[in-house]
Design a protein around this motif. Structure first.
Motif, PDB file in Angstrom:
ATOM      1  N   ASP A 110      18.717  39.476  48.736  1.00 19.46           N
ATOM      2  CA  ASP A 110      17.834  39.501  49.914  1.00 19.46           C
ATOM      3  C   ASP A 110      17.455  40.838  50.047  1.00 19.46           C
ATOM      4  O   ASP A 110      16.411  41.043  50.288  1.00 19.46           O
ATOM      5  N   THR A 111      18.011  41.880  49.216  1.00 20.46           N
ATOM      6  CA  THR A 111      17.566  43.209  49.401  1.00 20.46           C
ATOM      7  C   THR A 111      17.102  43.820  48.105  1.00 20.46           C
ATOM      8  O   THR A 111      16.472  44.997  48.095  1.00 20.46           O
ATOM      9  N   GLY A 112      17.370  43.129  46.994  1.00 20.06           N
ATOM     10  CA  GLY A 112      16.838  43.604  45.801  1.00 20.06           C
ATOM     11  C   GLY A 112      17.564  44.921  45.187  1.00 20.06           C
ATOM     12  O   GLY A 112      17.335  45.523  44.194  1.00 20.06           O
ATOM     13  N   LEU A 113      18.900  45.071  45.626  1.00 21.36           N
ATOM     14  CA  LEU A 113      19.792  46.006  45.249  1.00 21.36           C
ATOM     15  C   LEU A 113      20.401  45.505  43.935  1.00 21.36           C
ATOM     16  O   LEU A 113      20.930  44.555  43.762  1.00 21.36           O
ATOM     17  N   MET A 114      20.329  46.497  42.871  1.00 24.31           N
ATOM     18  CA  MET A 114      20.789  45.880  41.448  1.00 24.31           C
ATOM     19  C   MET A 114      21.657  46.793  40.895  1.00 24.31           C
ATOM     20  O   MET A 114      22.056  46.956  39.684  1.00 24.31           O
ATOM     21  N   GLY A 115      22.382  47.796  41.689  1.00 25.68           N
ATOM     22  CA  GLY A 115      23.685  48.284  41.008  1.00 25.68           C
ATOM     23  C   GLY A 115      24.819  47.549  40.856  1.00 25.68           C
ATOM     24  O   GLY A 115      24.840  46.154  40.952  1.00 25.68           O
ATOM     25  N   PRO A 116      26.113  48.197  40.819  1.00 22.51           N
ATOM     26  CA  PRO A 116      27.333  47.342  40.820  1.00 22.51           C
ATOM     27  C   PRO A 116      27.472  46.210  41.694  1.00 22.51           C
ATOM     28  O   PRO A 116      27.036  46.571  42.972  1.00 22.51           O
ATOM     29  N   ASN A 117      27.717  44.920  41.275  1.00 19.08           N
ATOM     30  CA  ASN A 117      27.832  43.782  42.334  1.00 19.08           C
ATOM     31  C   ASN A 117      28.707  42.933  42.005  1.00 19.08           C
ATOM     32  O   ASN A 117      28.856  42.267  40.877  1.00 19.08           O
ATOM     33  N   TYR A 118      29.829  42.808  42.785  1.00 18.81           N
ATOM     34  CA  TYR A 118      30.917  42.070  42.441  1.00 18.81           C
ATOM     35  C   TYR A 118      31.831  41.714  43.781  1.00 18.81           C
ATOM     36  O   TYR A 118      31.141  42.317  44.842  1.00 18.81           O
ATOM     37  N   SER A 119      32.682  40.831  43.709  1.00 21.40           N
ATOM     38  CA  SER A 119      33.497  40.905  45.189  1.00 21.40           C
ATOM     39  C   SER A 119      34.784  40.869  44.802  1.00 21.40           C
ATOM     40  O   SER A 119      35.560  40.799  43.453  1.00 21.40           O
ATOM     41  N   ILE A 120      35.651  41.430  45.599  1.00 19.09           N
ATOM     42  CA  ILE A 120      37.232  41.610  45.402  1.00 19.09           C
ATOM     43  C   ILE A 120      37.899  40.462  46.374  1.00 19.09           C
ATOM     44  O   ILE A 120      37.299  40.442  47.630  1.00 19.09           O
ATOM     45  N   SER A 121      38.992  39.908  46.030  1.00 20.41           N
ATOM     46  CA  SER A 121      39.611  39.107  47.082  1.00 20.41           C
ATOM     47  C   SER A 121      41.133  39.334  46.993  1.00 20.41           C
ATOM     48  O   SER A 121      41.900  39.136  46.166  1.00 20.41           O
ATOM     49  N   THR A 122      41.563  40.080  47.841  1.00 21.68           N
ATOM     50  CA  THR A 122      43.047  40.534  47.928  1.00 21.68           C
ATOM     51  C   THR A 122      43.368  40.429  49.221  1.00 21.68           C
ATOM     52  O   THR A 122      44.141  40.932  49.908  1.00 21.68           O
ATOM     53  N   ALA A 123      43.280  39.135  49.683  1.00 20.86           N
ATOM     54  CA  ALA A 123      43.606  38.576  50.921  1.00 20.86           C
ATOM     55  C   ALA A 123      43.504  39.493  52.230  1.00 20.86           C
ATOM     56  O   ALA A 123      42.152  40.089  52.313  1.00 20.86           O
ATOM     57  N   CYS A 124      44.240  39.672  53.072  1.00 20.05           N
ATOM     58  CA  CYS A 124      43.893  40.526  54.243  1.00 20.05           C
ATOM     59  C   CYS A 124      43.758  41.899  53.860  1.00 20.05           C
ATOM     60  O   CYS A 124      43.206  42.973  54.531  1.00 20.05           O
TER      61      CYS A 124
END
Length: 490
Positions: free
Chosen positions: A229-243
């Motif tokens: 949506d914003t065109g940001l091209m740097g590090p991109n991922y998600s973290i999923s560690t519950a709460c």
């Protein structure tokens, strides 16, 4: 923080187990290695505690005290100092940050009866449900209809954070977008999209599954969609560690900046689990309060009469930026991120270590240079979990529980509470922990019960000993995380 001793022996992710009938399948998590409250312990480093166990399985873990660490040398390099230049949220109190914090200061509960779906036959019928959410100006109509709420919240909160940081589309065009990253995690992802896809499969067959089933279910999509949506091209991922998700994201985002991999990171957590599968799943875990007759009084951290947590939802995002970059572009600096820590209990899926070492070591790692006088606690309102974060010998420290008013936002919790923490720094006012009528005797710290308090969070000089504030998050799987914020001084 010399002399601080953690009281309690389990983290806030512990599920409350009540003496009531199991679900229709006759089973509960209590039957799998005994999720139960354990007594408060103060263990010397040489003691080897026996863990509570069930069946024939029992094991011993040696409690090891963290080594004494001298105060570390603080960052002086402006390229490695991390400042907060923007904040954005979607909450039960709306998407305006000042309104959000004013509601918290007033002690207003955002917990209401669920009406997103028919919860009539559910044993829990209330939550911190977001109402009247609008994405106007942020998401076009077609995508708005397709997207899971988890991603809608992320896009709106992320864009609002960028706007507050004066990083709208025109400003971004003047910057190197390859050095601006996005790291917004979630505990459960697009749960509605996933549930709808499974329902279509079962009722109509695989050919009726929408092509958006996988893309809008997987947990990385919040960061991905915001970057697209914003065109940001740097590090991109998600973290999923519950709460613990959002705090892990802040911690990782800061490290990208300090390693020189990015100048700006948009980081936080998002969640939208107030839906049939989310509520039903936590009911099956016996985790939720059942105060259906008084939902606004159901979330009651540290109160003797607490009976489980209250589900919440939303998104909280920070724009984290190197001081050098922020000063070069003339950004308004709201606060400073000093550091954090992440650890793991390495013990059990949901049952915490009985010696509390995972939680205490995470907190001590983040506080080893002292100076903290305010803690925004994870405090979910579970029977034993609330006591994990209780400090002793802390006459100067205050600790409050945001979840008492907005519920437990799961992967979004740390993001929303980080914003509350920063607002405490900038306003000098701490919001109350409501519903504290019968405080646990183990809790001797000032938890700001029921009425807001003024608290000078910006005492000290900037010799890297300003007063600091911490925000705690602990999650299923044994994930522990703590982040530290402070007032910014040039």
């Amino acid at each position: 923080m010399a002399g601080i001793v953690l009281s309690g022996s389990c983290s806030s992710r512990l599920l409350l187990l009540r003496d009531r009938e199991a679900g229709s399948n006759g089973a509960s998590l209590a039957q799998y290695n005994g999720l139960k409250a354990v007594d408060t312990m103060h263990l010397p480093s040489s003691r080897t505690p026996k863990l509570s166990c069930s069946g024939s399985k029992c094991r011993t873990i040696r409690a090891m005290a963290s080594p004494t660490v001298s105060a570390p040398k603080r960052e002086t390099d402006p390229k490695k100092r991390i400042v907060i230049t923007g904040m954005g949220l979607v909450s039960v109190f709306g998407s305006d940050i000042d309104n959000f914090y004013n509601k918290l200061l007033e002690g207003e509960s955002g917990i209401t009866q669920i009406d997103k779906f028919d919860a009539t036959n559910y044993s829990v019928r209330f939550a911190g449900q977001i109402r009247d959410f609008s994405s106007k100006g942020y998401i076009d109509g077609k995508n708005d209809r397709r997207l899971d709420d988890c991603w809608r919240y992320c896009l709106v909160a992320g864009r609002r954070a960028l706007d507050e940081a004066n990083l709208g589309s025109e400003a971004l065009e003047k910057l190197d977008k390859t050095r601006i990253g996005v790291l917004v995690g979630t505990g459960m992802g697009g749960l509605t999209a996933f549930s709808n896809g499974v329902e279509a499969l079962i009722q109509k067959g695989y050919k009726k599954i929408t092509p958006f089933f996988i893309p809008y279910s997987i947990t990385n999509m919040g960061s991905a969609l915001l970057a697209i949506d914003t065109g940001l091209m740097g590090p991109n991922y998600s973290i999923s560690t519950a709460c613990a998700t959002a705090n892990y994201c802040f911690y990782a985002a800061a490290n990208h900046i300090r390693r020189g991999e990015a100048d700006i990171m948009v980081a936080g957590g998002t969640e939208a689990a107030v839906m049939p599968t989310g509520i039903g799943g936590f009911i099956a875990c016996r985790a939720l309060s059942q105060r259906n007759d008084e939902p606004k009084r159901a979330s009651r951290p540290w109160d003797k009469d607490r009976d489980g947590f209250v589900m919440g939802e939303g998104c909280g995002v920070l724009v984290m930026e190197s001081l050098d970059h922020a000063m070069q572009r003339g950004a308004n600096i709201i606060a400073e991120y000093l550091g954090g820590a992440v650890t793991c209990d390495a013990h059990h899926m949901t049952d915490p270590r009985s010696d509390g070492l995972g939680v205490s070591s995470c907190i001590s790692k983040s506080l080893e240079d002292a100076g903290v006088n305010y803690v925004n606690a994870h405090a979910t309102s579970t029977l034993a979990g609330d006591l994990a974060e209780v400090f002793k010998n802390t006459s100067e420290i205050k600790m409050n529980g945001t979840k008492s008013m907005i519920g437990h936002g799961l992967g979004a919790a740390g993001g929303l509470e980080a914003i509350a923490t920063v607002k405490a720094i900038t306003t000098g006012w701490l919001h109350p922990t409501i519903n504290q009528d019968n405080l646990e005797p183990e809790v001797t710290i000032d938890t700001v019960p029921n009425v807001k308090k003024q608290h000078e969070v910006n005492v000290g000089t900037y010799s890297y000993s300003p007063t600091k504030t911490i925000s705690n998050s602990f999650g299923f799987g044994g994930h522990n995380s703590v982040v530290v914020f402070a007032p910014f001084k040039p």
